[in-house]
Structures are given as C-alpha cells and as structure tokens.
Design a protein around this motif. Structure first.
Motif, PDB file in Angstrom:
ATOM      1  N   SER A 304       3.824  -7.267 101.688  1.00  0.00           N
ATOM      2  CA  SER A 304       3.629  -7.766 100.883  1.00  0.00           C
ATOM      3  C   SER A 304       3.964  -6.820  99.688  1.00  0.00           C
ATOM      4  CB  SER A 304       2.048  -8.013 101.230  1.00  0.00           C
ATOM      5  OG  SER A 304       2.214  -8.908 100.272  1.00  0.00           O
ATOM      6  N   LEU A 305       4.609  -6.710  98.397  1.00  0.00           N
ATOM      7  CA  LEU A 305       4.246  -6.115  97.405  1.00  0.00           C
ATOM      8  C   LEU A 305       4.752  -6.641  96.334  1.00  0.00           C
ATOM      9  CD1 LEU A 305       7.408  -3.515  99.067  1.00  0.00           C
ATOM     10  CD2 LEU A 305       5.529  -3.035  98.632  1.00  0.00           C
ATOM     11  N   THR A 306       4.924  -5.742  95.062  1.00  0.00           N
ATOM     12  CA  THR A 306       4.673  -6.314  93.913  1.00  0.00           C
ATOM     13  C   THR A 306       5.541  -5.133  93.436  1.00  0.00           C
ATOM     14  OG1 THR A 306       2.385  -5.700  93.394  1.00  0.00           O
ATOM     15  CG2 THR A 306       2.819  -8.111  94.635  1.00  0.00           C
ATOM     16  N   THR A 307       5.951  -5.470  92.413  1.00  0.00           N
ATOM     17  CA  THR A 307       5.915  -4.590  90.935  1.00  0.00           C
ATOM     18  C   THR A 307       6.354  -5.910  89.686  1.00  0.00           C
ATOM     19  OG1 THR A 307       7.927  -3.449  90.598  1.00  0.00           O
ATOM     20  CG2 THR A 307       8.233  -5.488  91.249  1.00  0.00           C
ATOM     21  N   THR A 308       6.129  -5.194  88.688  1.00  0.00           N
ATOM     22  CA  THR A 308       7.206  -6.092  87.162  1.00  0.00           C
ATOM     23  C   THR A 308       8.595  -5.647  86.891  1.00  0.00           C
ATOM     24  OG1 THR A 308       5.898  -4.095  86.249  1.00  0.00           O
ATOM     25  CG2 THR A 308       4.426  -6.850  86.335  1.00  0.00           C
ATOM     26  N   THR A 309       9.010  -6.105  86.169  1.00  0.00           N
ATOM     27  CA  THR A 309      10.770  -5.642  85.370  1.00  0.00           C
ATOM     28  C   THR A 309      10.546  -4.435  84.281  1.00  0.00           C
ATOM     29  OG1 THR A 309       9.818  -7.395  83.463  1.00  0.00           O
ATOM     30  CG2 THR A 309      11.405  -8.117  86.109  1.00  0.00           C
TER      31      THR A 309
END
Ligand SMILES: [Ca+2]
Ligand SMILES: [Ca+2]
Ligand SMILES: [Ca+2]
Ligand SMILES: [Ca+2]
Length: 585
Positions: A304-309
């Motif tokens: 489970s990972l998150t990032t932003t552009t």
C-alpha cells in the motif's frame, strides 16, 4: 513416475495450428564443477490429449559426455540468481540461497580432512554492493556426513577464504566458534566474547569434514541469507574456498552473484483538454495529484503506497516486486470544477485514461518481474468557465437628523455567472466628502450568510472584506455595509455632491467596491448626494419616497431597480432578492 534425482522442465504450448512450425525451445543448463565424469542424458517428450500415439514415437534424447580433469572440485551455485526486491517493511522477505558443493572427482591420490570457508556477502567485498541490511539466516547440510560447522563474527574485510591463511590458523586473528550464538572458541586468538551473539553477527562459515574423502563422498551445504530494504540492481556475491589433505593447492575460490530485480508502475495524470479520453499532443500534465497503489506481491505481501504527481504530471511507484496491483487516482482530490475523463477510450493503452470515472480505480492487473508498466494514466476534464461580477448599490441613506447624524447602507452583490467554481477578493472603500465624519462601519454577509468578514475591515484604512473566497458556478454572494455618519453644518455643495473633482479625496456618500479575480481588479462605485446644510430647511424623513438625490445608481447596471430601492428603503433588499431569483430562474 520419474526418479527423484532428475530435474523436469515443462512447457505448456497451448493450442497449436495444424502444420505450422513451432519456434524451437532453447534453454541452458549449468553443470556443477563438482559433477562426476559421466554421460548426462536429456530426454524430451511431447504430449497432447488429442494425440493417442505411443510415447515411443513422441520422445527424443540427447547426451553429453562430461570429461574433466580429475581432482578435488568446489562449486558455488544458486537456484535463483535473480531475486525480487524486498521493499522497506515487507512482511515476508525474500531470501537469498547459495549452495556450496565440494567433491572428489576421481582424484588419483588419497584425499582427506576437507576444510572449506565461506565468506558471506558484505558491502565492499568482491562485487557485493547493496542497500539496506543483509543477515545470515541459516546453513543446512544438504548432503554429506561428519561435517562440523563453525561460525565467525570477524570483520568481513579481514576475513580470508583460504583455510590455510595464517588468519585462519589455530592462533590466527579470525576466531571460529562452534555455534551461531553463545558458542565456544574452536580456533583463533580470542575469547567467547569474540563469537557471534546472534545470526545477524555471522560474517563467515567454515565446514570441517575430517577423515578420508573418497569419490563417493559428497559435501553440500545450503546457505540462506535475508536482505531487507534493498534496491533493484543490488549484487550479493558469496565466495567459497577450500583445502584438503593430499591436495597442495587451494580449491576455489568459487563465487556466485545474486542480483536484485525490481519493477515499477506509472506514470501520468494529464488535463484532457478535449475530453476525448486520449492523451493528445499539447495536453498538459497535472501536478500534485495524489495516486495510491495497493496490491499483493508474488509472496503474498500486502503493498500500500501513495505518491503525488510531479510538476510534469508524472508519477511512479518504483521498487516493486511482481504481483497483482491496482492504482487509484484519488477522487477526493477532484475540485468542484474537475472530473475524471472517459475510461479506456481508443485502442492504445499507452495513451488512454485508466481510472473509473467515479472512483478513480483502475482494473487489477499483473505486474511482471523486472518490468516497468507506465500505462496506468488518468485524464482530468477541468471546467474553466468562471465569470465573477460585482454589483454595488446604495440601498438607503437616512435623512440627516437634528444631531446631524445619518446612516448609509450599501449592498455588494458578487455573482458567478459561469459554471465552474472560482475565488475572489472583495474590498470596499468609503470615499466620503470632506465634512462628513465616519462614526462607525459594520459589514456583514447577508447571503448565503456564513461568510466571515475580515475582522480588521473598517472601510477606511482596511478595505478588505474577504480574501480567497470561493464561489460556485451560478452562485451569488451578498454583502451589506452600514455606515453611521455625522455631517458637519459646514458641508459645501462640492463636498456633498457625487462629482469627484481633481482637488477632492472623496465626495458625498461615495463608496468604491473592488473585486479581484485572478489578479485582475474591477471597481464598482455607488454614491449618495448629501445636501449642503440649510438651517431653515433640513431634509425631510426618508419614508416619504422620492426625496433622495438622483445620483443613487451604481455602475453595476441595475439602475432600473435602484430608483425603486431608494424609495422603499429597507424593503429594497427583499425586493432585490425576489427580482434576482426570478431572473435566475
Ligand atoms: Ca484528449
Ligand atoms: Ca486502459
Ligand atoms: Ca493506459
Ligand atoms: Ca503513461
């Protein structure tokens, strides 16, 4: 059934076209250096449920005769030379396995007392280079009898793989102990305190096999290590060397690398200007959009990972093991002006939009080992139709009473006639004539009624009513500014009229509203004329109607109602609302 000493490889060729050539299958088999001289046979059998012919007409075989110089041989092998990454925090890390084989290949002399040292991988030793940690997990005897295993916690830089090196002697610098933890010193100049305290301290292994070592004997040990928080491209090299009585030269060293592979997923959130769901030339990336990745890797580890552009609209999840994944473009990040574009338009997955138009979720998909999959993209359709206007009106001015007091009431109407949400700053500045004293200014939001006015607003030194106020498409915000004044008896015609001459800073009940949208400011004014003081004939009360000076109309273009408003006083607000609603409907 096949004998357990053989290895099988099976290819499923699926459905095949009749009389069409099948590409040859080419594969490579490593023969261990410790393989005995012999004939090695490889047999192939092809089968199909639809083919009833006997196996004897469907098989073939090839043979390799191995002829090697006789002697003592050592070999280092691994069942998996490529291992997938262990991202930081992985629940069940993937392990590294090496096998050490030591064999007597028909040596013409008598061989005995085998002594083998295995230097575990450490950064800076050989080709080893890795991120994170690497810990020894276990060493297991897979073949052979009478083997004693020793362990050392020596600094890898000083660890020599040759058992005959002085450091590995009975009083050498390297301390060899009889257990992974809590062991006693077997050789070397040191005490039990120099022995490994735990598996993580072990830097080298030593295998002693006393007695005669005949060609029938085989020595095979599996070494297991666990890397954590490593990176794609990391290399772990394990080196083994050995000695035996009857053989003057060291055997080996034999080394084997294990390389770490990783995969990645990306890579683009863009503005779909023409809303066709396709990434067209000139359509820009959207920066700062949040993207989430969930999945399960090949070993069942949850991810489970998150990032932003980034500034160019690109995003990337790197350092992944193969598995099943799903990307979600966060629908909570959509503004009221933004929607997800149509999903899976066209035939090219490299240029379409992959998120559901409501949830932003892509399909679940398989990610292959050692691969990059950049085809998980999302288009946004952004409504930029914002049109915010200001209409300033003088709603009421009371007659100047016996104490020369009067109250002036203004309304500021901000309307967004576009379809998209926008933001604005609103200011209001009183520019009254010279002999009019401003006693008190109060401002409020009357519709929708919950917009907070800047607490420092006074209409004179601080003209700011609101800043960065958002307004939805089709919405109207109304503000009321009420000013209590005292008009001096010395007021002149020039000070009280609504004509601002070059020599004046203000005139009459002049009030200037300033609307700023996207750094562009527009001004709308309203003014009420103040009659010069005439002691014998003060102005009459405002309820009679028609008494007001003629200059009430704002520049907002609502002159038709404003005459009415001036006449009806407080009722005007209600009337105005009704008219507006009728018009909007
Ligand atoms: Ca497009
Ligand atoms: Ca697609
Ligand atoms: Ca795609
Ligand atoms: Ca892409």
């Amino acid at each position: 059934m096949c004998p357990p000493s053989r290895t099988y490889v099976k290819w499923d060729l699926g459905d095949l076209v009749v009389n069409a050539a099948i590409d040859p299958i080419v594969y490579t088999v490593d023969i261990l250096a410790t393989a005995r001289n012999a004939v090695y046979t490889n047999t192939t059998l092809v089968s199909s449920p639809q083919d009833p012919s006997p196996a004897s007409v469907r098989d073939d075989e090839a043979q390799i005769q191995l002829v090697l110089p006789t002697g003592v041989k050592i070999d280092k092998s691994t069942p998996r030379p490529l291992v997938e990454i262990n991202p930081d925090g992985v629940q069940t890390p993937r392990t590294l396995t090496w096998t050490v084989d030591f064999a007597n290949i028909d040596s013409p002399v008598e061989v005995s007392d085998v002594d083998v040292i295995d230097v575990l991988p450490a950064n800076g030793i050989g080709t080893t280079s890795f991120a994170g940690d690497l810990t020894f997990t276990s060493a297991t005897i897979a073949a052979g009898t009478g083997i004693t295993m020793l362990y050392t916690a020596a600094d890898p830089a000083g660890l020599n793989a040759d058992p005959d090196h002085a450091s590995n002697g009975a009083t050498g610098a390297t301390v060899w102990c009889d257990a992974i933890s809590g062991g006693a010193v077997v050789s070397g100049n040191g005490t039990a305190a120099d022995c490994p305290a735990a598996a993580a301290d072990v830097t080298g292994l030593r295998f002693l096999r006393p007695g005669a070592f005949v060609p029938a004997d085989q020595l095979s040990i599996d070494i297991l290590m666990t890397p954590t928080d490593n990176d794609g491209g990391d290399i772990y090299e394990n080196t083994t060397s050995g000695r035996a009585q009857g053989v003057t030269q060291a055997v080996g060293p034999a080394s084997r690398e294990i390389r770490i592979i990783e995969s990645s997923i990306g890579d683009f959130v863009w503005e779909d200007l023409d809303a066709d769901g396709i990434q067209d030339a000139g359509e820009p990336g959207v920066a700062g959009f949040p993207v989430k990745l969930v999945g399960v890797d090949l070993d069942g580890n949850p991810v489970s990972l998150t990032t932003t552009t980034g500034a160019d609209g690109k995003y990337s999840f790197t350092g992944l093991a193969s598995g099943t994944y799903q990307v979600t473009f966060d629908p909570n990040a959509l503004t009221s002006n933004t929607t997800f574009t149509v999903q899976n338009a066209g035939a090219d997955d490299a240029t379409d939009s992959d998120g559901d138009i409501t949830t932003g979720e892509t399909a679940e998909f398989a990610l292959a080992p050692d691969s990059d999959d950049p085809n998980w993209d999302q288009g946004l359709v952004i409504d930029r139709n914002v049109n915010i206007t200001i209409d300033k009106k003088l709603v009421e001015q009371t007659a100047i009473d016996a104490d020369r007091k009067a109250t002036v009431t203004y309304e500021l109407v901000v309307a967004n006639t576009g379809t998209a949400e926008g933001t604005y700053d609103l200011g209001d500045q009183l520019k009254f004539g010279g002999d009019i004293t401003i006693e008190q200014v109060t401002a409020s939001n009357t519709a929708p009624g919950d917009i907070a006015i800047d607490p420092d607003f006074d209409g004179i030194d601080n003209k700011t009513l609101v800043t960065g106020q958002s307004i939805g498409g089709g919405e109207t915000h109304r503000y009321e500014v009420v000013v209590d004044t005292t008009v001096a008896t010395t007021i002149t015609q020039e000070q009280g009229d609504c004509t601002l001459t070059d020599s004046e800073h203000g005139t009459g009940y002049l009030n200037e509203a300033q609307l700023t949208v996207d750094a562009t400011t527009v001004i709308d004014t309203a003014c009420g004329e103040v009659p010069p003081a005439e002691p014998q004939e003060p102005p009459t009360a405002p309820t009679g109607g028609g008494e007001h000076p003629s200059g009430l109309a704002s520049t907002g273009g609502a002159g038709l109602w404003l005459t009415l408003i001036g006449a009806l006083g407080l009722l005007a607000g209600a009337v105005l609302l009704i008219i507006r609603r009728t018009r909007r409907a």
